[in-house]
Motif scaffolding. Sequence first.
Motif, PDB file in Angstrom:
ATOM      1  N   ILE A   1       0.853  -1.014   0.856  1.00 41.86           N
ATOM      2  CA  ILE A   1      -0.243   0.391   0.322  1.00 41.86           C
ATOM      3  C   ILE A   1       0.680   1.323   0.249  1.00 41.86           C
ATOM      4  O   ILE A   1       1.601   1.507   0.710  1.00 41.86           O
ATOM      5  CB  ILE A   1      -0.882  -0.009   1.254  1.00 41.86           C
TER       6      ILE A   1
ATOM      7  N   THR B   1       0.597   5.900  -0.986  1.00 43.18           N
ATOM      8  CA  THR B   1       0.320   6.571  -0.613  1.00 43.18           C
ATOM      9  C   THR B   1       0.872   7.817  -0.445  1.00 43.18           C
ATOM     10  O   THR B   1       2.334   7.567  -0.415  1.00 43.18           O
ATOM     11  CB  THR B   1      -0.754   7.044   1.007  1.00 43.18           C
TER      12      THR B   1
ATOM     13  N   GLY C   1      -4.448   5.332   3.521  1.00 48.60           N
ATOM     14  CA  GLY C   1      -3.572   4.056   3.713  1.00 48.60           C
ATOM     15  C   GLY C   1      -4.478   3.081   5.087  1.00 48.60           C
ATOM     16  O   GLY C   1      -3.748   1.502   5.041  1.00 48.60           O
TER      17      GLY C   1
ATOM     18  N   ARG D   1      -4.686  -0.918   4.921  1.00 47.27           N
ATOM     19  CA  ARG D   1      -4.288  -1.909   5.638  1.00 47.27           C
ATOM     20  C   ARG D   1      -4.673  -2.929   6.804  1.00 47.27           C
ATOM     21  O   ARG D   1      -5.356  -4.134   6.077  1.00 47.27           O
ATOM     22  CB  ARG D   1      -3.446  -1.155   6.447  1.00 47.27           C
TER      23      ARG D   1
ATOM     24  N   THR E   1       0.347  -6.732   5.504  1.00 46.18           N
ATOM     25  CA  THR E   1       0.446  -5.498   4.063  1.00 46.18           C
ATOM     26  C   THR E   1       1.724  -5.208   4.414  1.00 46.18           C
ATOM     27  O   THR E   1       2.867  -5.226   5.608  1.00 46.18           O
ATOM     28  CB  THR E   1      -0.766  -4.907   4.563  1.00 46.18           C
TER      29      THR E   1
ATOM     30  N   VAL F   1       2.376  -0.966   4.423  1.00 45.25           N
ATOM     31  CA  VAL F   1       2.169   0.960   4.024  1.00 45.25           C
ATOM     32  C   VAL F   1       3.254   1.200   4.489  1.00 45.25           C
ATOM     33  O   VAL F   1       4.530   1.720   4.891  1.00 45.25           O
ATOM     34  CB  VAL F   1       1.350   0.985   5.096  1.00 45.25           C
TER      35      VAL F   1
END
Length: 330
Positions: free
Chosen positions: A49, A51, A63, A67, A77, A79
């Motif tokens: 992920i 962002t 975000g 997640r 995950t 991030v």
Amino acid sequence: MSPLRTPAFRTTAAALFSVLALTLSACGSSDSADKPQAEGEAKNNLMAIITPSPDNPFFKAEGDAARQKAESLGYRTSVASHGDDPNKQSELIDAAISRKAAAIILDNAGADASIGAVQKATDAGIPVFLIDREINKTGVAKAQIVSNNSQGAQIAAQEFVKAMKEKGNYVELTGKESDTNAGVRSKGFADVISQYPDMKRVAQQTANWDQQEAFRKMETIIQRNPDIQGVIAGNDTMALGVVAALKSARKSDVVVVGFDGSPDAVAQIKAGNMAATALQPAALGAERAVVQADQYIKTGKTGQPEKQSIDCVLVTKENADRIKNFAEIS
């Protein structure tokens, strides 16, 4: 003859070696890549992920939502933030590729600058699902899920005109020129406001989605145009900078409207310092992207068109109490 050379010993040793080999094979790596892949099962359950900076509560909300949804579906995950830097974004996508991610959820760093990075992931066999911001190319990402920025800008502008009683001098602050959303929102504002001849735009400047830059730009604009009745901003972060600048200039009767539906903007609406904002359902868009990524990983299809939009919700003092963390609650 040594017992080690007898036919009986050689036969027994061979049998023992076979049993040992089977035992070691059964006790090997538990990595799913070493096992036969069941139909619909991903080789790697990592969902990356990526962002812009989580310092902006909108990006943090999307975000976090991505997640939480991914982990609820059984994925690991990672991030990370590119901070609106295309080079950093490219590095993060390279890392996702090297880790053989099952999918990438991306709020990109530029409509044109991100095309190559998305293509690189796609070429590596990793599906990319865009949220919040589109890229200027179709057929590369598996989905582009964004808020209906035109609709959101129009409902915000309608409330802006209403609050200004259809007349007066106003200022517009726009977002990053590289971000497609900035242009779409500005056009949406203009489509509505241009219908009212007594509304006069005395200044239009970009503040690049940034609160401090909006504060500085607004200070200068106020000095040059002290007689203003309204300010409409392309996002809430800039609108909050405007509120601070107006307070510093001791102007308490200027209509301010933003876009995003951030918690801080909602608080300013409740306090009477902003008239309205257009809520972007950040969590909903992120969750949809994860669900569609999961569907694609398992079936090779999303079941949805590539371009998808989610309508925005007008937030005013009347419904501000029902807005929480970029979502309208019942």
